[in-house]
Design a protein around this motif. Sequence first.
Motif, PDB file in Angstrom:
ATOM      1  N   ASP A  39       0.804  -0.874   0.021  1.00 17.65           N
ATOM      2  CA  ASP A  39      -0.229   0.099  -0.005  1.00 17.65           C
ATOM      3  C   ASP A  39       0.933   1.191   0.153  1.00 17.65           C
ATOM      4  N   VAL A  40       2.037   1.283   1.166  1.00 17.28           N
ATOM      5  CA  VAL A  40       2.444   2.355   1.135  1.00 17.28           C
ATOM      6  C   VAL A  40       3.386   2.886  -0.526  1.00 17.28           C
ATOM      7  N   LEU A  41       3.577   2.106  -0.854  1.00 18.20           N
ATOM      8  CA  LEU A  41       4.942   1.868  -2.557  1.00 18.20           C
ATOM      9  C   LEU A  41       3.462   2.425  -3.302  1.00 18.20           C
ATOM     10  N   ARG A  42       2.163   2.070  -3.320  1.00 20.89           N
ATOM     11  CA  ARG A  42       1.598   2.475  -3.819  1.00 20.89           C
ATOM     12  C   ARG A  42       1.578   3.951  -3.633  1.00 20.89           C
ATOM     13  N   HIS A  43       1.512   4.450  -2.988  1.00 23.66           N
ATOM     14  CA  HIS A  43       1.273   5.836  -2.091  1.00 23.66           C
ATOM     15  C   HIS A  43       2.059   7.019  -3.152  1.00 23.66           C
ATOM     16  N   ALA A  44       3.156   5.528  -3.022  1.00 25.44           N
ATOM     17  CA  ALA A  44       4.996   6.357  -3.321  1.00 25.44           C
ATOM     18  C   ALA A  44       4.277   7.215  -4.948  1.00 25.44           C
ATOM     19  N   HIS A  77       4.242   5.137 -16.940  1.00 24.08           N
ATOM     20  CA  HIS A  77       3.478   3.921 -16.688  1.00 24.08           C
ATOM     21  C   HIS A  77       4.267   3.522 -15.520  1.00 24.08           C
ATOM     22  N   PHE A  78       2.837   2.818 -14.623  1.00 26.15           N
ATOM     23  CA  PHE A  78       3.425   2.436 -13.000  1.00 26.15           C
ATOM     24  C   PHE A  78       2.571   1.025 -12.884  1.00 26.15           C
ATOM     25  N   GLU A  79       3.427   0.000 -12.888  1.00 30.01           N
ATOM     26  CA  GLU A  79       2.624  -0.928 -12.353  1.00 30.01           C
ATOM     27  C   GLU A  79       2.736  -2.006 -10.807  1.00 30.01           C
ATOM     28  N   MET A  80       2.218  -1.524  -9.877  1.00 30.46           N
ATOM     29  CA  MET A  80       2.476  -2.841  -8.577  1.00 30.46           C
ATOM     30  C   MET A  80       1.744  -3.814  -8.644  1.00 30.46           C
ATOM     31  N   ARG A  81       2.609  -5.149  -8.649  1.00 33.40           N
ATOM     32  CA  ARG A  81       2.278  -6.679  -8.215  1.00 33.40           C
ATOM     33  C   ARG A  81       2.226  -7.215  -7.215  1.00 33.40           C
ATOM     34  N   SER A  82       1.906  -8.087  -6.663  1.00 32.04           N
ATOM     35  CA  SER A  82       2.611  -9.294  -5.333  1.00 32.04           C
ATOM     36  C   SER A  82       2.345 -10.008  -5.182  1.00 32.04           C
ATOM     37  N   PHE A  83       3.019 -11.302  -5.122  1.00 33.05           N
ATOM     38  CA  PHE A  83       2.941 -12.399  -4.586  1.00 33.05           C
ATOM     39  C   PHE A  83       2.945 -12.947  -3.114  1.00 33.05           C
ATOM     40  N   GLY A  84       2.756 -14.442  -3.516  1.00 33.21           N
ATOM     41  CA  GLY A  84       2.616 -14.868  -1.915  1.00 33.21           C
ATOM     42  C   GLY A  84       1.884 -14.330  -0.850  1.00 33.21           C
TER      43      GLY A  84
END
Length: 968
Positions: free
Chosen positions: A833-838, A849-856
């Motif tokens: 979340d905080v990285l998305r806010h950055a 363009h910004f893309e955010m991915r999370s695994f696990g």
Amino acid sequence: MAAGSAPTPCAGEVPLQHEVLTTWTTAQGLPQNFITALAQTPDGFLWVGTMNGLVRFDGLHFQDFTRNGPPELEDDIGALVRDSGDGLWVSAFNGFFHYVHHRFVPILLHGRRHYTVQSIARTLQGGVWISSNGKVYRTQNDQLIPATLPMTVHSPQDMTVDREDNLWITDRANVYRMHLQANRLVVAATYPLPGCQLLYTSRFGTLWAGDGHHLFRFDGNSFARVHHPGLGNFVGVMVDRQHRLWMASGGLHGISRESNGHVETLTASQGLASDDARVLFEDRNNDIWIGTIAGLQRLHHGAFTTYTDIPGLAAAANQTDAAFEQSDHSIWGGTLEGGVIRFKNGQWSHFGRSAGLPPGQVRGFYNHGNMPAIAIADYGIFVFHGGRFIKMRGIPHGYVSNPVNAPDGSVWFSIQHRGLFRLQHDRVTHITAGQGFPGNFVGAISVDPHGDVWVGGARKLHRWNGTHFQNLVTAPAPILCIAWPAGGLALGTMDGLLLRTSMKRNGRMLTQKDGLPGDMILDVVGDSEGNLWIATTRVIARISRVQWQAFANGQLRHIDPEIFTEADGLKSRSLLPMNSTSALRSTDGRIWFATPKGLAVVNPHLIPEPRARAVTNTISVDDRLSLATSSITVPPGRHRLTLTYTAPASIAPEQVRFRYRLSGWDHKWINGGTAHEVSYTGLPPGSYAFQVIAIGRDGNRSLHPATVHITLQPFFWQTGWFLACMILLAAAALVEATRRLTHRRAERLSMRFQERVAERERIAYQIHDTVIQDMIGATLQLELIGFQIAEQPETSGKTLAELAGRMRETIARSRNMVSNLHSTAVTQYSLADVLRHAEAEFRLSELPHFEMRSFGLVRKVHPLIRDEVYRICREALANAFRHSQAENVTVTVSYLPDMLEVTIADNGQGMSQNLLEHGRTGHFGLRGMQAHAQRINASLTIESSPGDGTKVILRVKTSRFWHMRRKD
């Protein structure tokens, strides 16, 4: 009138008929009534061999060995012989054993366990010679060593050993004296004695031989025949400690005793269980034990002698109701309808109808010249005159009782239901209430040591002062008897015994609940030592002076009287409640009692009472029984330990009391009473010592306690070494825990310090990224305004306004920064979340363009890791958005099992190798990222080259910090 005397063998000899004969049969616990052998071990136990097994006797109980002995001991027992120690040699029908150290050791013959022993003889060293199947063996270290017999000796019939340790053998034709040489028996002398089948050596060294009909005594040269030794047919002989010869007939003649040429016999008609007596044995108390085919018997010289066979008195008229001592010291007894008897100069005399006495109940005597006056029921008082007893005139009609001589020559007596009377100068006076004696009940009349007359009434004790009676003592029940022991007072009542140590002290009532053997006291007498002899309707007993005085003074709560029974020579244990003087102390100190079965006498100074000696009997662990030993080891576990104990060969074993303690568990001695058993359950492991002492009925106790050492083995976790190991382990664990705790505290302090450092660096970076950048920008604008003011005045105003706005934004950001100085990155959000806010913070245009991915599986991350990761990623994002001129920026967050991996990639212009190693001049971004990574032991990799974009890979282990978070 008739006279006679009891036969007396010699001076000081107690006639055999006056010995106390006690009998035990299968009804009392014997396995079989046919007694075959007797012996006694030093602990006091009597060992009894029967046709049906071996038992051990403590005087109260028979103990067999069916549970803890070899099966051969349940068969016919042939012989029992003491060894030199505490053991016993046992010859059974089909085996031979040595009882030693509380166990039976089988003695093998040529490797065989089963064989028959025909004869046995004890050596001076405590071993034995035995004969079996015509051969002779001797014992050595519990082994049988064969000894070669001379050819002249045929099948041995019996054996004995003399004081020189010579072996004597008879083969029914000759008697041989032999000695041993190199395992060969050498004949030293031969003595022809046809038919000889018995050899016996007395304790005094005298050698006897017999053929069953004649007895022979060895005189040093030959066997001389003994004339008139006793019984003509015999199977056993014995010489006791008083040199008296005893013979057992084994047929129809009972037993005999010869002393100084005088022979007495004891047969079934005189109380012997059977005339077929087989075994004779003298124990350590000088009692004679007789083994018959019908039971076991003991001849004991009892404390009491009861006279039942009085010349001239019918056997059915033995009931005596009154006792009296005449002024000439003769003893008189009054019977029921049989007249009176007199014991004088060792002879008994009888006075009945022929002497002028009617057949009534004799209720008392008093001194009247050379012969006593006699009170007989309602016939009156009879005095001796002219060779006969004649009735005294003037005596009121009724049951005359309790006549007593007073020092002034008067006679006091009572008449049933009519009250108290006084006879003086041939005049009878009735004492009434006017003279201080109310009522008609007179229970007792007595003269105290000072010569004063005392009379016991319904509840009062009165004293005559010469003119009238004074009431001095009140009793809770009617008074039946009076005694003056040791300067005190004892009043026997219907409800107990009132005791006073002096007439000036208050009394105390002793009753059955306090140990008195019966509440109705028919008579009480004090002996010369101040002890009290009491008679109840149940028993005759003695209370020691120490006990009754301590009780009277309130120093003792319970007494333990000595109770006398048939084993002490009494034919009857009690007296009859006839309201007469039934007990007295004669001038010679003896105590006489008028009992329903004859006049009985005891000499208190000569009571044979062996000291009680306690021994442990059996020990059982969880009902597994074994004979008691000096020590026992119990395996680990929770067990029930039961110990039995006894006092063997006591005269009155049922009255022996015990005290015990378990050293290591009991803090003091425990009064066990007459119980013979104690149990302990759940004792902790350790070493204990069980001790028990016996207290005889006379108060004498064991000189030394019987002791059994008990070891309860522990489980390994209950041992000392295990406890020591556990203590060391606990100490090591405590040290390790303290070390780890200290280390963690140090780590926490270090982490806090690093947090402070990180905070300062964060502030430095924020100042670098915000305030300094803004100040640089403001400085450049100020320089631009400077040029504009000179060259373009109209534009400078607009630029100045923009600068002011920018400075206001800087101020606002600085305020926000100050307010968040002590806060971490936004704690309510996850790392993603905080990285998305950055993104929103650094975006200046539509690109990149910004893309955010999370695994696990997303999980919480320790705040310190999260903040440091955020700062590294924030710097990487800042570089990607501001300097890379990239079109795409991708952030990938991977939650691995024990690791967090973040990858930030862009497709911008990239960086040179020099820039990667040293950074831009005046900028701290790359160095700050490395510093943050080192602080959390993270791996930071930056992959970049000019024109190929940049990839930042951050890996950090989270399990260690996650553990810290849970502990914190």
